[in-house]
Design an enzyme around this catalytic site. Structure first.
Site, PDB file in Angstrom:
ATOM      1  CD  GLU A  32      30.736 -37.525 -36.258  1.00 19.51           C
ATOM      2  OE1 GLU A  32      31.602 -38.046 -35.550  1.00 19.51           O
ATOM      3  OE2 GLU A  32      29.548 -37.353 -35.880  1.00 19.51           O
ATOM      4  CG  HIS A  91      32.100 -43.131 -36.917  1.00 18.42           C
ATOM      5  ND1 HIS A  91      31.917 -41.843 -37.391  1.00 18.42           N
ATOM      6  CD2 HIS A  91      31.669 -43.111 -35.628  1.00 18.42           C
ATOM      7  CE1 HIS A  91      31.418 -41.087 -36.437  1.00 18.42           C
ATOM      8  NE2 HIS A  91      31.238 -41.828 -35.346  1.00 18.42           N
TER       9      HIS A  91
END
Length: 279
Positions: free
Chosen positions: A14, A121
């Site tokens: 990410e 996250h």
């Protein structure tokens, strides 16, 4: 400095330059294959930097995103050993015990609840928050204290500006390489991949060269772990694990771990339990 260092590169996806959306990070997404190529290229840049500083280094790369099968083995620098696949005891930090002189986080993201931060996250969308001794910890913090348990310093992180700030708060002496500026959960102002790789190679070389000036992040045991879970059914399952109890609020479970390694393994188990649906 004496001897050749043993270096672990833990690679996520990410935080790679150019990446902003789950279609680029999840297998089956229309741009996932391009994401894998970008991830592999950034890891190779970090590897090149390590060998620029320490030609005799022993480097282990842990594929640490999602299924742990993202990096393209045939395109990796042939001087490294690659750890891929799951489940495995140390998760994102597999290879730590064989490569504990310096740890680099490549392509990392900020913890759940952080914003603006690209694809923030903590291990899974099923985990709303993770706390160790009351302190919120994302993957950056959890992996840094796991490294600290064997005396390994985290010397570098690449990712968006939020991820870089997260490590800087935990390990102020570590180097960070911001490859994009977060504008939101799925938006960023990003460097060109070639520019990002050049900065990452230079940063990795500098970080490995000054590794003895970066202290390991040590959290002595016992450790109180608290996890806020998205699903009530996951809470029900978690309390079947010996020592896990419900805490205040219907979504929180708590566990007193003997050390950070035990706490880390429970977090991994909770991620798997969250995939179980009511029967």
């Amino acid at each position: 400095m004496s001897g050749s260092p043993r270096v672990l590169i833990s690679a996520d996806l990410e935080g790679v330059s150019g990446i902003v959306h789950t279609t680029e990070t999840n297998p089956g997404g229309y741009d996932y294959e391009r994401g894998r190529e970008l991830m592999t290229a950034e890891v190779n840049a970090a590897v090149a930097g390590v060998f620029d500083a320490e030609p005799g280094a022993a480097v282990v790369v842990a594929d640490a995103h999602g299924p742990f099968r993202n990096l393209l083995p045939e395109r990796l620098d042939r001087r490294v050993r690659l750890v891929r696949g799951k489940p495995r005891p140390l998760g994102m930090m597999a290879g730590l015990h064989e490569a504990g002189d310096a740890v680099l986080f490549v392509g990392y993201h900020a913890r759940a609840g952080t914003g603006p931060a690209v694809l923030a996250h903590t291990s899974s969308d099923a985990l709303l928050d993770v706390r160790l001794d009351g302190r919120p910890m994302g993957e950056i913090g959890l992996n840094a204290v796991l490294a600290g348990a064997v005396g390994a310093p985290v010397v570098l992180l690449s990712g968006d500006d939020a991820a870089c700030a997260e490590l800087a708060e935990l390990v102020p002496d570590a180097l960070t390489v911001p490859v994009k500026r977060a504008l939101g959960q799925a938006a960023a102002e990003t460097l060109h991949p070639d520019e990002a790789r050049e900065r990452l190679r230079a940063g990795a070389a500098e970080a490995v060269g000054r590794r003895e000036r970066v202290p390991a992040l040590v959290l002595p045991g016992p450790v109180r772990l608290e996890v806020d879970l998205y699903g009530p059914y996951t809470v029900d399952l978690a309390t079947l694990v010996p020592g896990v109890e419900r805490a205040a609020g219907g979504r929180t479970v708590a566990f007193t771990a003997a050390d950070v390694t035990e706490a880390y393994r429970l977090v991994q188990l909770l991620v798997q339990l969250a995939q179980v649906k009511p029967g």
